[in-house]
Design an enzyme around this catalytic site. Structure first.
Site, PDB file in Angstrom:
ATOM      1  N   GLY A   1       0.846  -1.317   0.177  1.00 26.77           N
ATOM      2  CA  GLY A   1      -0.090  -0.045   0.044  1.00 26.77           C
ATOM      3  C   GLY A   1       0.830   1.401  -0.155  1.00 26.77           C
ATOM      4  N   ARG A   2       0.316   2.354   0.507  1.00 23.21           N
ATOM      5  CA  ARG A   2       1.055   3.579   0.497  1.00 23.21           C
ATOM      6  C   ARG A   2       2.484   3.555   1.062  1.00 23.21           C
ATOM      7  NH1 ARG A   2      -4.436   5.840   1.548  1.00 23.21           N
ATOM      8  NH2 ARG A   2      -4.505   4.455   3.409  1.00 23.21           N
ATOM      9  N   ILE A   3       2.453   2.947   2.413  1.00 18.39           N
ATOM     10  CA  ILE A   3       3.647   2.766   3.435  1.00 18.39           C
ATOM     11  C   ILE A   3       4.611   1.706   2.797  1.00 18.39           C
ATOM     12  CG2 ILE A   3       4.606   2.471   5.706  1.00 18.39           C
ATOM     13  CD1 ILE A   3       1.892   3.605   6.574  1.00 18.39           C
TER      14      ILE A   3
ATOM     15  N   ALA B   1       6.338   5.175  14.806  1.00 15.61           N
ATOM     16  CA  ALA B   1       6.724   5.190  13.378  1.00 15.61           C
ATOM     17  C   ALA B   1       6.269   6.437  12.758  1.00 15.61           C
ATOM     18  CB  ALA B   1       6.405   3.948  12.723  1.00 15.61           C
TER      19      ALA B   1
ATOM     20  N   ARG C   1       0.724  -3.607  12.839  1.00 14.55           N
ATOM     21  CA  ARG C   1       0.016  -3.643  14.162  1.00 14.55           C
ATOM     22  C   ARG C   1       0.695  -5.068  14.742  1.00 14.55           C
ATOM     23  NH1 ARG C   1      -1.369   0.869  13.887  1.00 14.55           N
ATOM     24  NH2 ARG C   1      -3.233   1.825  13.854  1.00 14.55           N
TER      25      ARG C   1
ATOM     26  N   HIS D   1       5.889   2.377  19.477  1.00 12.78           N
ATOM     27  CA  HIS D   1       4.754   2.695  18.517  1.00 12.78           C
ATOM     28  C   HIS D   1       4.868   4.107  18.129  1.00 12.78           C
ATOM     29  CE1 HIS D   1       0.665   1.570  16.930  1.00 12.78           C
ATOM     30  NE2 HIS D   1       1.277   2.321  16.244  1.00 12.78           N
TER      31      HIS D   1
ATOM     32  N   GLU E   1       0.350  -4.160  23.738  1.00  9.07           N
ATOM     33  CA  GLU E   1       0.708  -2.912  23.739  1.00  9.07           C
ATOM     34  C   GLU E   1       0.300  -2.117  24.803  1.00  9.07           C
ATOM     35  OE1 GLU E   1       0.868  -0.140  20.244  1.00  9.07           O
ATOM     36  OE2 GLU E   1       1.741  -1.872  19.301  1.00  9.07           O
TER      37      GLU E   1
ATOM     38  N   THR F   1       5.938  -2.534  11.483  1.00 11.47           N
ATOM     39  CA  THR F   1       5.670  -1.178  11.902  1.00 11.47           C
ATOM     40  C   THR F   1       3.985  -1.081  11.681  1.00 11.47           C
ATOM     41  OG1 THR F   1       6.012  -0.525   9.703  1.00 11.47           O
ATOM     42  CG2 THR F   1       7.737   0.055  11.455  1.00 11.47           C
TER      43      THR F   1
HETATM   44  C1  GLV Z   1      -0.518   4.339  13.593  1.00 10.10           C
HETATM   45  O1  GLV Z   1      -0.095   3.440  14.108  1.00 10.10           O
HETATM   46  C2  GLV Z   1      -1.363   4.774  12.974  1.00 10.10           C
HETATM   47  O2  GLV Z   1      -2.441   3.844  12.414  1.00 10.10           O
HETATM   48  O3  GLV Z   1      -1.711   6.043  12.562  1.00 10.10           O
END
Ligand code: GLV
Length: 316
Positions: free
Chosen positions: A153-155, A280, A230, A278, A259, A228
């Site tokens: 996807g985007r990331i 990122a 879930r 968490h 978490e 990065t």
């Molecule tokens: C961070 O984990 C988000 O989903 O923006």
């Protein structure tokens, strides 16, 4: 109009929200408990939530005036979207503004784990740096290594672009997206071929435990695993077992299950595991943009205009 905001966020954005609605703020760095959350949102027209707040049918039924739940996150596994849709509640998120920031952090974890930056720093700080060691803290070169991106996807796509600039070969698995710059493979092939694996999928029933007892053994014994996305995308117990058996050269986690990860968790006992809390998307600019977008989303729904990012536009 009343908007419940479940955590202290940027003051300027709260003030902007305050120009169109009364703001009821959970004025703390820690999240409200479920009962505190229920009380916080009671009588509200909108909720600006964080990924730590569970928004389900019961919360909505307790406050039937809610018209919008605007998550300060791109992920939305904390929200029961069908329950919102059934009740005519819009669900909004903050995609795009955090794409590069999150991918850069995944890249940072890749560099860090591949080159043992954290174990090296720990050793230096702990008085173990006695000389120049020819055979200690040996890492892995990225140029020429194969990166397996799960979810383009985007990331994932931005990470893949960066990785290829560093001379990595990129393979990916994604049932929906295609990118001819990289090689599309099935999951079995991705696990088997990748030197470094990075996870970029949303948490759903299909992806929960995607990395677990069946899949970990398919990875190379010296593979590096980065998450990065879930925490529950990885079966934590299976990962601990695998690490105990000596499998995997390193793991970089920005997300864990649970978490926060309790202080006495076995994952902290492995020197080759790097854990971040968490963060990122945590840059000044990106978090500000996330605040802006989540406020824009609430204001738009409550004033009858189109929100910039709504997951269930059919309710508008
Ligand atoms: C961070 O984990 C988000 O989903 O923006």
């Amino acid at each position: 109009m009343l908007v419940a905001v479940t955590r202290r966020i940027h003051k300027e954005e709260l003030e902007r929200l305050g120009e169109v609605a009364e703001v009821r703020l959970w004025d703390s760095d820690l999240p409200p408990s479920p009962s505190e959350l229920q009380e916080l949102v009671s009588g509200a027209d909108g909720v600006l939530s964080l990924l730590t707040d569970k928004i389900d049918g019961a919360i909505l039924d307790g406050s039937p005036g809610i018209k919008v739940v605007s998550n300060f996150a791109v992920g939305f596994d904390n929200i029961n979207v069908p329950a919102c849709t059934e009740r005519g509640v819009a669900v909004c998120t903050t995609p795009d503004v955090l794409t590069e920031t999150t991918a850069e952090f995944a890249m940072a974890l890749i560099f860090s784990v591949a080159r043992q930056i954290v174990p090296g720093e720990r050793a230096a700080r702990g008085g173990e740096w006695k000389t120049w060691y020819p055979m200690r803290f040996l890492g892995r070169d990225l140029a020429g290594a194969t990166l397996g991106v799960v979810g383009l996807g985007r990331i994932g796509s931005h990470l893949a672009t960066m990785a290829s600039a560093f001379g990595m070969e990129v393979v990916y698995f994604d049932p929906r997206n295609e990118d001819s710059r990289f090689e599309k493979v099935d999951l079995d092939e991705l696990w088997a071929r990748s030197d470094i694996i990075s996870l970029h999928v949303p948490l759903t029933d299909q992806t929960r435990g995607l990395v677990g007892g069946d899949t970990l053994p398919q990875m190379k014994p010296d593979a590096i695993l980065i998450n990065t996305s879930r925490g529950p995308v990885i079966d934590t117990d299976a990962l601990v077992e695998s690490l105990r058996s000596g499998h995997l050269a390193g793991v970089g986690l920005d997300v864990t299950d649970p978490e926060p990860l309790p202080q006495d968790h076995p994952l902290y006992t492995f020197d080759r595991v790097t854990i971040a809390p968490h963060i990122a998307s945590a840059t000044h600019i990106t978090r500000r943009k996330m605040a802006q977008l989540s406020v824009d989303n609430v204001i738009a729904v409550l004033t009858g205009t189109t929100p910039p990012n709504c997951l269930n536009p059919e309710v508008l």
